[in-house]
Scaffold this motif. Structure first.
Motif, short mmCIF file in Angstrom:
data_model
loop_
_atom_site.label_atom_id
_atom_site.label_comp_id
_atom_site.label_asym_id
_atom_site.label_seq_id
_atom_site.Cartn_x
_atom_site.Cartn_y
_atom_site.Cartn_z
N ILE A 32 84.89 16.86 75.52
CA ILE A 32 84.13 16.49 74.93
C ILE A 32 83.66 17.59 73.72
CG2 ILE A 32 81.30 16.12 75.15
CD1 ILE A 32 83.08 13.96 76.29
N ALA A 33 83.67 18.89 74.26
CA ALA A 33 83.65 19.99 73.24
C ALA A 33 84.25 21.17 74.15
CB ALA A 33 81.85 20.45 73.33
N SER A 34 84.75 22.25 73.29
CA SER A 34 85.23 23.38 73.75
C SER A 34 84.59 24.45 73.28
CB SER A 34 86.88 23.43 73.35
OG SER A 34 86.96 23.41 71.84
N LEU A 35 84.63 25.54 73.88
CA LEU A 35 83.76 26.71 73.42
C LEU A 35 84.73 27.97 73.35
CD1 LEU A 35 81.78 24.94 75.22
CD2 LEU A 35 80.07 26.81 74.37
N ALA A 36 85.15 28.62 72.41
CA ALA A 36 86.14 29.71 72.36
C ALA A 36 85.40 30.81 72.93
CB ALA A 36 86.46 30.31 70.99
N TYR A 37 86.23 31.82 73.83
CA TYR A 37 85.64 32.93 74.53
C TYR A 37 85.11 33.85 73.35
CZ TYR A 37 87.03 31.94 79.11
OH TYR A 37 87.19 31.26 80.37
N GLY A 38 84.18 34.55 73.60
CA GLY A 38 83.72 35.64 72.75
C GLY A 38 82.67 36.40 73.74
N GLU A 39 81.44 35.98 73.90
CA GLU A 39 80.63 36.60 75.07
C GLU A 39 80.78 35.54 76.05
OE1 GLU A 39 78.39 39.23 76.70
OE2 GLU A 39 78.91 39.56 74.74
N LEU A 40 81.42 35.88 77.15
CA LEU A 40 81.75 34.81 78.02
C LEU A 40 80.42 34.29 78.86
CD1 LEU A 40 83.53 33.16 79.92
CD2 LEU A 40 84.03 35.33 81.30
N GLU A 41 79.32 35.03 79.38
CA GLU A 41 78.24 34.86 79.66
C GLU A 41 77.55 33.72 78.85
OE1 GLU A 41 75.28 37.22 81.19
OE2 GLU A 41 76.75 38.64 82.33
N GLN A 42 77.52 33.99 77.62
CA GLN A 42 76.63 32.90 76.86
C GLN A 42 77.51 31.60 76.72
OE1 GLN A 42 75.71 34.32 72.83
NE2 GLN A 42 75.18 32.58 72.09
N GLU A 43 79.20 31.89 76.49
CA GLU A 43 79.73 30.54 76.52
C GLU A 43 79.66 29.73 77.80
OE1 GLU A 43 81.51 33.33 75.07
OE2 GLU A 43 81.22 32.84 73.26
N ASP A 44 79.58 30.44 78.87
CA ASP A 44 79.51 29.85 80.13
C ASP A 44 78.11 28.81 80.25
OD1 ASP A 44 80.33 29.20 82.90
OD2 ASP A 44 78.85 30.47 83.67
N ALA A 45 77.10 29.53 79.83
CA ALA A 45 75.77 29.06 79.86
C ALA A 45 75.54 27.84 78.87
CB ALA A 45 74.71 29.84 79.27
N ASP A 46 76.33 28.06 77.61
CA ASP A 46 76.36 26.91 76.80
C ASP A 46 77.11 25.65 77.32
OD1 ASP A 46 74.84 28.54 75.04
OD2 ASP A 46 76.58 29.07 73.77
N ALA A 47 78.33 25.84 77.80
CA ALA A 47 79.18 25.00 78.37
C ALA A 47 78.31 24.00 79.68
CB ALA A 47 80.38 25.47 79.10
N ARG A 48 77.52 24.74 80.46
CA ARG A 48 76.84 24.20 81.49
C ARG A 48 75.80 23.27 80.81
NH1 ARG A 48 76.68 29.18 83.48
NH2 ARG A 48 74.37 29.20 83.44
N LEU A 49 75.07 23.73 79.68
CA LEU A 49 74.16 22.85 79.19
C LEU A 49 74.72 21.68 78.38
CD1 LEU A 49 71.36 22.76 78.14
CD2 LEU A 49 71.78 23.99 75.99
N ILE A 50 75.83 21.77 77.71
CA ILE A 50 76.67 20.62 77.49
C ILE A 50 76.90 19.72 78.41
CG2 ILE A 50 78.36 19.89 76.08
CD1 ILE A 50 78.47 22.54 74.49
N ALA A 51 77.34 20.18 79.44
CA ALA A 51 77.73 19.43 80.55
C ALA A 51 76.70 18.63 81.56
CB ALA A 51 78.59 20.10 81.72
#
Length: 90
Positions: A32-51
């Motif tokens: 559905i979406a991919s989030l490249a690593y940068g600031e891992l805590e933020q990407e993790d939170a964004d991925a959970r929100l999308i999911a």
């Protein structure tokens, strides 16, 4: 409105040469979406929100079944229109 990809949507970590490189929100074999690593805590939170998007959509629809009028149902209707690609008026 086009239908979204059926769920459930989940988050998995993707690897490149054995190293984690991105978080992927997927529905089985469909990404559905991919989030490249940068600031891992933020990407993790964004991925959970999308999911969680499908569950949030169902919650908005359930709210509208029981609520008739007022600011919360109005906001929920506007959100649902935005999700469904309808023109939202202020």
């Amino acid at each position: 409105m086009n239908q979204h990809t059926p769920g459930p949507w989940k988050v998995r970590q993707a690897f490149d040469k054995g190293e984690p490189c991105e978080l992927v929100v997927h529905a089985g074999a469909i990404d559905i979406a991919s989030l490249a690593y940068g600031e891992l805590e933020q990407e993790d939170a964004d991925a959970r929100l999308i999911a969680a998007a499908q569950e949030m959509l169902e919650a908005v629809k359930a709210l509208l079944l029981i609520a008739d009028d007022g600011p919360i149902p109005g906001a929920a209707r506007a959100l649902l229109a935005k999700i469904e690609g309808e023109k939202v008026t202020a």
